[in-house]
Design an enzyme around this catalytic site. Structure first.
Site, PDB file in Angstrom:
ATOM      1  CE  LYS A   1       8.559  -0.942 -12.095  1.00  0.00           C
ATOM      2  NZ  LYS A   1       9.838  -0.302 -11.884  1.00  0.00           N
TER       3      LYS A   1
ATOM      4  CE  LYS B   1      13.135   7.058 -19.109  1.00  0.00           C
ATOM      5  NZ  LYS B   1      12.239   8.118 -18.491  1.00  0.00           N
TER       6      LYS B   1
ATOM      7  CG  HIS C   1      13.223   0.341 -15.422  1.00  0.00           C
ATOM      8  ND1 HIS C   1      12.565   0.188 -16.142  1.00  0.00           N
ATOM      9  CD2 HIS C   1      12.791   0.555 -14.062  1.00  0.00           C
ATOM     10  CE1 HIS C   1      11.261   0.348 -15.733  1.00  0.00           C
ATOM     11  NE2 HIS C   1      11.304   0.662 -14.432  1.00  0.00           N
TER      12      HIS C   1
HETATM   13  P1  NAD Z   1      -3.942   1.824  -8.880  1.00  0.00           P
HETATM   14  O1  NAD Z   1      -4.201   1.246  -7.352  1.00  0.00           O
HETATM   15  O2  NAD Z   1      -3.803   3.509  -8.682  1.00  0.00           O
HETATM   16  O3  NAD Z   1      -5.061   1.510  -9.656  1.00  0.00           O
HETATM   17  C1  NAD Z   1      -5.517   0.420  -9.900  1.00  0.00           C
HETATM   18  C2  NAD Z   1      -6.731   0.398 -10.821  1.00  0.00           C
HETATM   19  O4  NAD Z   1      -7.396  -1.123 -10.965  1.00  0.00           O
HETATM   20  C3  NAD Z   1      -7.825   1.132 -10.368  1.00  0.00           C
HETATM   21  O5  NAD Z   1      -8.408   1.848 -11.516  1.00  0.00           O
HETATM   22  C4  NAD Z   1      -9.063   0.019  -9.818  1.00  0.00           C
HETATM   23  O6  NAD Z   1     -10.169   0.166  -9.800  1.00  0.00           O
HETATM   24  C5  NAD Z   1      -8.697  -1.127 -11.000  1.00  0.00           C
HETATM   25  N1  NAD Z   1      -8.986  -2.363 -10.025  1.00  0.00           N
HETATM   26  C6  NAD Z   1      -8.590  -3.113  -8.789  1.00  0.00           C
HETATM   27  N2  NAD Z   1      -9.239  -4.118  -8.766  1.00  0.00           N
HETATM   28  C7  NAD Z   1     -10.108  -4.399  -9.668  1.00  0.00           C
HETATM   29  C8  NAD Z   1     -10.916  -5.499 -10.233  1.00  0.00           C
HETATM   30  N3  NAD Z   1     -10.961  -6.390  -9.305  1.00  0.00           N
HETATM   31  N4  NAD Z   1     -11.457  -5.368 -11.311  1.00  0.00           N
HETATM   32  C9  NAD Z   1     -11.201  -4.265 -12.197  1.00  0.00           C
HETATM   33  N5  NAD Z   1     -10.661  -3.231 -11.808  1.00  0.00           N
HETATM   34  C10 NAD Z   1      -9.830  -3.350 -10.560  1.00  0.00           C
HETATM   35  O7  NAD Z   1      -2.563   1.132  -9.263  1.00  0.00           O
HETATM   36  P2  NAD Z   1      -1.664   1.938 -10.390  1.00  0.00           P
HETATM   37  O8  NAD Z   1      -0.617   2.778  -9.691  1.00  0.00           O
HETATM   38  O9  NAD Z   1      -2.367   2.666 -11.339  1.00  0.00           O
HETATM   39  O10 NAD Z   1      -0.780   0.602 -11.110  1.00  0.00           O
HETATM   40  C11 NAD Z   1      -1.466  -0.073 -12.017  1.00  0.00           C
HETATM   41  C12 NAD Z   1      -0.319  -1.395 -12.472  1.00  0.00           C
HETATM   42  O11 NAD Z   1       0.513  -0.578 -12.927  1.00  0.00           O
HETATM   43  C13 NAD Z   1       0.200  -2.114 -11.286  1.00  0.00           C
HETATM   44  O12 NAD Z   1       0.511  -3.455 -11.760  1.00  0.00           O
HETATM   45  C14 NAD Z   1       1.675  -1.346 -10.771  1.00  0.00           C
HETATM   46  O13 NAD Z   1       2.471  -1.922 -10.289  1.00  0.00           O
HETATM   47  C15 NAD Z   1       2.001  -0.972 -12.414  1.00  0.00           C
HETATM   48  N6  NAD Z   1       2.769   0.248 -12.572  1.00  0.00           N
HETATM   49  C16 NAD Z   1       2.204   1.539 -11.946  1.00  0.00           C
HETATM   50  C17 NAD Z   1       3.134   2.496 -12.018  1.00  0.00           C
HETATM   51  C18 NAD Z   1       2.885   3.934 -11.675  1.00  0.00           C
HETATM   52  O14 NAD Z   1       3.562   4.903 -11.771  1.00  0.00           O
HETATM   53  N7  NAD Z   1       1.622   3.924 -10.769  1.00  0.00           N
HETATM   54  C19 NAD Z   1       4.646   2.640 -12.958  1.00  0.00           C
HETATM   55  C20 NAD Z   1       5.007   1.297 -13.143  1.00  0.00           C
HETATM   56  C21 NAD Z   1       3.848   0.023 -13.214  1.00  0.00           C
END
Ligand code: NAD
Length: 484
Positions: free
Chosen positions: A148, A182, A240
């Site tokens: 998401k 879950k 959710h």
């Molecule tokens: P983040 O910003 O911490 O990590 C992003 C990752 O993407 C990094 O590894 C970065 O190097 C990589 N990246 C960015 N641009 C890139 C490119 N052009 N080519 C290759 N790699 C690239 O983000 P996150 O928090 O890990 O979230 C990732 C996804 O998951 C998002 O869509 C976010 O909405 C979703 N999400 C995150 C969480 C969470 O708890 N962090 C929960 C639910 C959903």
């Protein structure tokens, strides 16, 4: 009772965004736990792929640090840890250019399950899908996993679905909603469809109303930009809470198979009435003794994004006509608590007289913390002096009922990532479900925008805005307490 581990076939898993927060905090720790459980064959390969120019050893160091933080007990066993790290590799790669793709393609083995986890922002889903296809990496055993937010509204969700459908079959696309992984959520289906006790009562004749609460103590720190564009309705309700509502309300599927379950969930979403504007309360946390208010956190003094939503929904079908579903979710509330309460009707007549009080059964399904199920039943208050009735819980805390080995139920990601490898889509959202959920959500948000609606401030550490209590009180009902 020791849980059974069913081994999976050999697989290559590529985590795009492998250095990011989600990969480090959730996906890799979940994989490590499954590795510790002995679920993998010897030659599994996990490849982190992200923009950072790290060596494989540097990436392993990053992973080891995350495991120390998120799986402290197991990661101290150096032999197990190094066995896991040996299976980890890293490829510097850019989703937006050709950098790194030939290197990645050269590392994948043809004869095995191949999964690509898109742990990156949604704007990269399309470019990743295109390059995976262009580099000829799609085999009949290929799956992709997307996180998401799946779209921002119906139009963007349709575009995203169409982009993915241009490169993958629906049967290859795994849209994660981690709530579905879950343990208690899966148990909800077993409680409903594995027992004779509940299903005959599971309808508007016996159920007065249903409450679904997802309360969080955390704010939006670190996600300000995303959250300001999203708000609680898009961030939590559309996915959710909607998924929980579907599992509670759906008809029994003919079998526990991906399309049978998802067909029934889709019917629920399509049977939802549009929400009446006076059946919804928006809130925004205000500054308080424990921190800044929402507007200060996002740096926008005029922000009208909601950090809280409570609403009353109706499902127009034979089973649920007349039984409202009350949903609420919010940030910076008094406690972290995700719970579904099925509130049964009063007995039609009290043979004990009015002075004994009116009592009704309630089934509480706790998702977190302390996963478990409680059934509130009415009994006689012990002692002489007439018939006085009290409510007591018949409590099934999973940790207690299932023994010490199950004190720590598997994290949702453990189950879901292994389901991807097994090729089981039951607990993943299908494209049409996501679109139907947006079709129900969009008019609510459009209504707020058209009316210039401003969310009600609520105190941090409270149960939310007072109007949410009124939403219930007007119907002669009360929210069940948030505090566990
Ligand atoms: P983040 O910003 O911490 O990590 C992003 C990752 O993407 C990094 O590894 C970065 O190097 C990589 N990246 C960015 N641009 C890139 C490119 N052009 N080519 C290759 N790699 C690239 O983000 P996150 O928090 O890990 O979230 C990732 C996804 O998951 C998002 O869509 C976010 O909405 C979703 N999400 C995150 C969480 C969470 O708890 N962090 C929960 C639910 C959903």
């Amino acid at each position: 009772m020791v849980s059974r581990v069913i081994p999976v076939d050999p697989f290559d898993l590529v985590i795009f965004g492998g250095t990011g927060d989600l990969a480090q905090r959730k996906i890799l720790p979940a994989l490590f736990r499954r590795y510790c459980a002995g679920q993998w064959p010897a030659d599994v390969q996990i490849i982190g792929a992200a923009r950072g120019n790290h060596s494989p050893d540097k990436f392993r160091e990053i992973v080891a640090r995350s495991l120390h933080e998120h799986v402290p007990n197991r990661s101290k066993d150096t032999e197990t840890l190094s066995g896991f790290l040996q299976r980890i590799n890293y490829v510097p790669l850019d989703a937006m250019s050709e950098n790194g793709w030939a290197n990645l393609a050269g590392r994948l083995k043809d004869d095995r399950i191949r999964a690509f986890y898109f742990s990156v922002g949604p704007s990269l889903f399309g470019p990743l899908a295109e390059r995976i296809r262009a580099h000829d990496m799609v085999t009949k055993h290929t799956r992709i996993v997307v996180e998401k937010p799946f779209g921002h509204d119906l139009d963007s969700a349709r575009t995203l679905n169409a982009t993915l459908a241009a490169h993958f079959d629906e049967g290859q696309i795994y849209r994660i909603d981690h709530y579905l992984g879950k343990e208690t959520v899966q148990n909800l289906m077993v409680v409903r469809f594995g027992n004779m006790l509940f299903e005959p009562l599971w309808n508007s004749q016996y159920v007065d109303h249903i409450q679904i609460t997802v309360a969080e103590t955390v704010g939006i720190d670190g996600r300000e930009e995303y959250y300001e564009r999203s708000g609680a309705m898009r961030d939590m309700v559309q996915n959710h809470l909607m998924q929980l509502l579907c599992l509670i309300a759906m008809e029994p599927p003919a079998k526990f198979d991906p399309d049978a379950v998802r067909d029934e969930k889709l019917k629920v979403i399509r049977a939802l009435d549009p929400v009446e504007p006076h059946h919804i309360v928006r809130g925004q946390f205000a500054p308080g003794p424990d921190g800044l208010g929402y507007r200060e956190v996002v740096g926008n003094p005029r922000s009208t994004t909601e950090s809280y939503v409570a609403l009353k929904a109706h499902i127009s079908n034979w089973r649920w006509a007349g039984t409202p579903f009350y949903l609420r979710t919010g940030k910076r509330l008094v406690a972290r608590s995700s719970v579904i309460n099925v509130m049964f009707k009063d007995a039609p007549h009290s043979i004990f007289g009015e002075e004994a009080g009116r009592h009704a059964n309630a089934l509480s399904i706790r998702l977190q913390p302390n996963e478990g199920i409680t059934l509130k039943v009415t009994i006689k208050e012990p002692g002489p002096g007439g018939m006085r009735l009290i409510d007591v819980p018949l409590d099934m805390s999973f940790a207690e009922a299932l023994g010490p080995e199950n004190q720590d139920p598997p994290d949702a990601y453990e189950r879901l990532v292994m389901d991807v490898i097994r090729g089981n889509q039951t607990l993943f959202m299908r494209g049409d479900e996501v679109e139907a959920a947006w079709a129900w959500t969009d008019p609510v948000i459009a209504g707020w925008q058209a009316r210039g609606d401003v969310p009600k401030p609520y105190e941090s550490g409270s149960t939310g805005p007072g109007d949410a209590e009124l939403l219930m009180k007007r119907d002669g009902r009360l929210w069940q307490g948030i505090k566990p």
